[in-house]
Design a protein around this motif. Sequence first.
Motif, mmCIF file in Angstrom:
data_model
loop_
_atom_site.group_PDB
_atom_site.id
_atom_site.type_symbol
_atom_site.label_atom_id
_atom_site.label_comp_id
_atom_site.label_asym_id
_atom_site.label_seq_id
_atom_site.Cartn_x
_atom_site.Cartn_y
_atom_site.Cartn_z
ATOM 1 N N MET A 131 0.868 -1.249 0.022
ATOM 2 C CA MET A 131 0.074 -0.021 -0.138
ATOM 3 C C MET A 131 0.833 1.393 -0.044
ATOM 4 O O MET A 131 0.336 2.378 -0.264
ATOM 5 C CB MET A 131 -0.861 -0.001 1.410
ATOM 6 N N SER B 203 -8.241 -1.466 -5.444
ATOM 7 C CA SER B 203 -8.160 0.053 -5.408
ATOM 8 C C SER B 203 -7.154 0.681 -5.837
ATOM 9 O O SER B 203 -5.837 0.077 -5.841
ATOM 10 C CB SER B 203 -8.423 0.332 -3.883
ATOM 11 N N GLU C 36 -5.243 2.639 -4.310
ATOM 12 C CA GLU C 36 -4.382 2.940 -3.248
ATOM 13 C C GLU C 36 -3.360 1.699 -3.150
ATOM 14 O O GLU C 36 -2.316 1.806 -2.478
ATOM 15 C CB GLU C 36 -5.232 2.721 -1.918
ATOM 16 N N ARG D 74 -12.533 -2.021 7.300
ATOM 17 C CA ARG D 74 -12.033 -0.811 6.806
ATOM 18 C C ARG D 74 -10.927 -1.141 6.071
ATOM 19 O O ARG D 74 -10.690 -0.724 4.834
ATOM 20 C CB ARG D 74 -11.351 -0.059 8.141
ATOM 21 N N GLU D 75 -10.081 -2.335 6.286
ATOM 22 C CA GLU D 75 -9.057 -2.875 5.653
ATOM 23 C C GLU D 75 -9.497 -3.356 4.211
ATOM 24 O O GLU D 75 -8.834 -3.259 3.243
ATOM 25 C CB GLU D 75 -8.085 -3.663 6.383
ATOM 26 N N ARG E 125 -10.595 -0.864 1.842
ATOM 27 C CA ARG E 125 -9.195 -0.151 1.411
ATOM 28 C C ARG E 125 -8.674 -0.790 0.123
ATOM 29 O O ARG E 125 -8.185 -0.358 -0.683
ATOM 30 C CB ARG E 125 -8.316 0.113 2.287
ATOM 31 N N PRO F 281 -12.871 -1.514 -2.860
ATOM 32 C CA PRO F 281 -14.007 -0.647 -2.390
ATOM 33 C C PRO F 281 -15.309 -1.165 -2.606
ATOM 34 O O PRO F 281 -16.164 -1.325 -2.100
ATOM 35 C CB PRO F 281 -13.665 0.760 -3.237
#
Length: 376
Positions: A99, A137, A139, A285-286, A289, A292
Amino acid sequence: MNKPDVVVIGGGVIGCAIAYYLTKRGARVTVLERDRIGDHASSAAAGMLGAQVETSFPGPMVDLCLASRRMFPDLQQELLQLTGLDIEWNSAGMLRLAMDERESGELQQRGEWQREIGEKAEWWSQEQLIQSEPALSSEVKGALHLPGDTQVSAPRLTRAFARGLHILGGKGVEGAFVTGLRVERGRVKEVETSAGSYRPEQVVLAAGVWTRSVARMAGVSLPVFPVKGESLSVQVSEPLFRKTLFGPGAYLVPKPDGQVIVGATERENDTSPGVTLEGLHRLSREALRMVPELSGGNWERSWAGFRPGSPDGLPYLGRVKELSNLYVASGHFRNGILLSPVTGRGMADLLAGLEVPEFHPFSPERGERVTQSGWG
Ligand SMILES: Cc1cc2nc3c(=O)[nH]c(=O)nc-3n(C[C@H](O)[C@H](O)[C@H](O)COP(=O)(O)OP(=O)(O)OC[C@H]3O[C@@H](n4cnc5c(N)ncnc54)[C@H](O)[C@@H]3O)c2cc1C
């Protein structure tokens, strides 16, 4: 009085694998399980066979993990033919995601030594990644592509070993809580349970995180301790990705029926049985990330299990020096599903009196058996 050749204490994936391979060798084996076969860590697992993704440096542990991983394609066929149960071996491979720049550098170094030992570990840029798994993502900065790291259904694997054992003439006794090990002249003479007593020639201790308390019944100290893990799953109507996605804070394991397992938290010596809101929050949340679109997945369930840890992170595989007929196979921590076939085959060889050189680094006699706080 029951007199099998071997009693295996613990009906998780490790105990069932050992019993299966012993039965294949012709031994009369009984597995004693206090609850139901496969009820504990072995059902909580995501089923990853992460020989490369889980290891940060070369050494005997990677070698053992790779040897076990290589056994799965044949094992799947063998168990399917014998038991009719499909362990759902999925060969789509894994991506170890980075990441940020620091993780990218670390993973590229990891790829180097993995290629040096002959494994496939190719660095994929963000562009290559998006072509293979478009749901990732932006990210995600890049990933190590590990095509050899595959996955299975952990509950099905344990069930298949247990059913195979039964078909080959072995026994699995559920509701048999081992309450005492009677020692006489340097050997375990009798295994006492809530469902009767047993006088086997050999005893194997494969009681997961409870190994420490059962070992103590024979006066043996083994510092296995619990590392709690929480997971959750969602259902997606269309597959969002094919490969297992392993990020720095969570992993996503896609299953054939549209289930995606999101795992797992890690808390040493936490013995509370439930799943915390904080754990679920962190995993969700992870997960979002990394992918999505998973936000549209339907909530399915959450669960917790206890990985059997050891002070140096390695399993204990071998005979304990104090007693001539007591063997241990425990402390597989995050890799018990992956390591189950190599553990089962090697322990069956050891009990038959053969040398198993690949187990030497995992001897229960290595280092100091440092006592940790925890169960038992
Ligand atoms: C959330 C989570 C995710 C994981 N994901 C993976 C993964 O993707 N890949 C992987 O390789 N590994 C994974 N693991 C690790 C793996 O699940 C464990 O290493 C493995 O299941 C350990 O198996 P076991 O047979 O030693 O223990 P267990 O499955 O816990 O079995 C031990 C058994 O012993 C029985 N027992 C205990 N005391 C007694 C007694 N006194 N009498 C009779 N029976 C007794 C228990 O009831 C239990 O059924 C994960 C673990 C967790 C918690």
